[in-house]
Write an enzyme that holds these catalytic residues in place. Structure first.
Site, PDB file in Angstrom:
ATOM      1  N   ARG A  35       9.334 -27.536  13.081  1.00 51.12           N
ATOM      2  CA  ARG A  35      10.013 -26.624  14.006  1.00 51.12           C
ATOM      3  C   ARG A  35       9.586 -25.171  13.777  1.00 51.12           C
ATOM      4  NH1 ARG A  35      16.107 -28.949  13.409  1.00 51.12           N
ATOM      5  NH2 ARG A  35      15.753 -31.025  14.267  1.00 51.12           N
ATOM      6  N   ARG A  39      13.475 -21.352  18.207  1.00 48.64           N
ATOM      7  CA  ARG A  39      14.391 -20.250  18.499  1.00 48.64           C
ATOM      8  C   ARG A  39      14.438 -19.176  17.431  1.00 48.64           C
ATOM      9  NH1 ARG A  39      19.610 -23.761  19.818  1.00 48.64           N
ATOM     10  NH2 ARG A  39      18.614 -25.020  18.176  1.00 48.64           N
ATOM     11  N   ARG A  48      10.383 -18.760  26.668  1.00 48.47           N
ATOM     12  CA  ARG A  48      11.191 -19.864  27.169  1.00 48.47           C
ATOM     13  C   ARG A  48      12.243 -19.437  28.187  1.00 48.47           C
ATOM     14  NH1 ARG A  48      13.444 -24.205  24.760  1.00 48.47           N
ATOM     15  NH2 ARG A  48      14.609 -24.136  26.704  1.00 48.47           N
ATOM     16  N   ASP A  84       8.894 -32.735  22.212  1.00 52.55           N
ATOM     17  CA  ASP A  84      10.205 -33.254  21.830  1.00 52.55           C
ATOM     18  C   ASP A  84      10.126 -34.775  21.888  1.00 52.55           C
ATOM     19  OD1 ASP A  84      13.276 -32.471  21.490  1.00 52.55           O
ATOM     20  OD2 ASP A  84      13.163 -34.230  22.784  1.00 52.55           O
ATOM     21  N   TYR A 159      18.691 -42.940  20.519  1.00 58.49           N
ATOM     22  CA  TYR A 159      19.062 -42.089  21.658  1.00 58.49           C
ATOM     23  C   TYR A 159      19.180 -42.915  22.936  1.00 58.49           C
ATOM     24  CZ  TYR A 159      18.566 -37.646  19.173  1.00 58.49           C
ATOM     25  OH  TYR A 159      18.735 -36.580  18.309  1.00 58.49           O
TER      26      TYR A 159
END
Length: 356
Positions: A35, A39, A48, A84, A159
């Site tokens: 990562r 952010r 973004r 992702d 998921y």
């Protein structure tokens, strides 16, 4: 592998990252961060703005830019493809979206044999945005290898079954144990999607791959061996045919480390539940290791960061080779200057001899 693939160039083939993946000790210890694009970077947030997570992953120009940002800022020894684990599902036609504050949410969770049989096929044509993004990245990284990325079958399947993030995965465990044939069929589908997704990344220019199993640490070794290892092994073996190094990582997987390596990994990522020297002992001293600075340390005082880096470098000397990374991903509130400092510390540290 195409003749013009970046892995054939001397700069990439002899890079610190790929050398370590082969079990060699390069002149300096390689370092990158899971990562590392995200952010925590102001340039990421600016790029973004106005896009959803999946939109940013499927816009080749934007995905390439986000992949490149941390390489420019930190001077890390690898780029990790900005993507992702839901991206290949979206490309296949699964109805999944990211809900703010929640994460990936599926319109139709997969909970029966009929649901599994109805899952769509990921076509080669659908992977065109991925190939374009990879090409854009490698064109701008002549000396830095790119790592391809995918979620491992268990985590992706969890998921699909739960329909949204759920840390205890009750429906996943129920399907696995109550209908093991349906579970096997679901993991076979995910494995095929993973193989197509990772092959596209490698053939377009990625020089290594990482298979990321976020949730597998919750399983017993017995359940992993019966219900998960075959599908993960299928993915890793398929990528091995392309000749690229395969990194395998999961959190809380100390009890699974050997089984995950034996699924077909060349390098094992290590979470926060083991020191690198303990991981090396478990693996018999023959597997390069990646990790494992605790991400929680990044918010601490500078002396704690320095001590954590020194401890990880020291523990990593036991392994045949060592790639410095975190024990999980970069937290969103991390100060980028801390990561830049870690890169400098790692690069300035004396390189260890193999296995010392």
């Amino acid at each position: 592998m195409p003749a013009d693939h970046p892995s054939h160039s001397g700069a990439i083939a002899d890079s610190a990252l790929l050398s370590a993946c082969r079990g060699e000790r390069p002149a300096r210890t390689p370092v990158w961060f899971m990562r590392q694009a995200g952010r925590s970077l102001p340039e990421y947030r600016a790029a973004r703005e106005g896009t959803t997570m999946l939109e940013s992953c499927l816009d080749p120009a934007l995905a390439a830019e986000l992949t490149l940002q941390p390489v420019r800022r930190y001077g890390v020894d690898a780029a990790i493809f900005y993507s992702d684990i839901m991206v290949p599902l979206k490309l296949a036609g699964v109805d999944v979206e990211f809900e703010p504050g929640v994460g990936p949410v599926l319109a139709h969770p997969v909970r029966s044999r009929d649901d599994i049989a109805a899952l769509p096929t990921l076509t080669d044509e659908a992977l065109a945005p991925i190939r374009e993004a990879i090409g854009r990245v490698t064109a701008q990284l002549p000396d830095v290898p790119l790592i391809g990325f995918a979620g491992a079958p268990f985590t992706v399947a969890s998921y699909l079954v739960e329909g949204r993030p759920n840390r205890t995965h009750p429906r996943t465990h129920a399907l696995m144990h109550d209908d093991p044939q349906a579970w096997e069929a679901l993991l076979e589908w995910v494995a095929e999607v993973d193989i197509a997704f990772l092959r596209a990344q490698v053939l377009a220019g990625a020089s290594a791959v990482q298979l990321f199993d976020s949730w597998v640490g919750e399983l017993s070794l017995a359940d992993y061996l019966v219900h998960v290892q075959p599908a993960s092994g299928r993915v890793l073996r398929a990528l091995g045919e392309l000749g690229v190094p395969r990194i395998h990582f999961g959190t809380g997987t100390g009890h699974l480390l050997v089984a995950m390596r034996d699924a077909g990994a060349d390098v094992m990522g290590v979470g926060a539940d083991l020191t690198l020297d303990a991981a090396n002992e478990l693996l018999g001293g023959r597997t390069p290791l990646q990790g494992n600075i605790d991400p929680a340390v990044l918010a601490g005082p500078p002396e704690a960061v320095d001590a954590a880096v020194a401890a990880v470098l020291a523990a990593g000397r036991a392994a045949p080779a060592h790639i410095v990374n975190l024990a999980h991903g970069v937290p969103k509130d991390t100060n980028p200057d801390v990561l830049a400092h870690i890169v400098d510390l790692v690069h300035e540290a004396p390189a260890a001899a193999k296995g010392h």
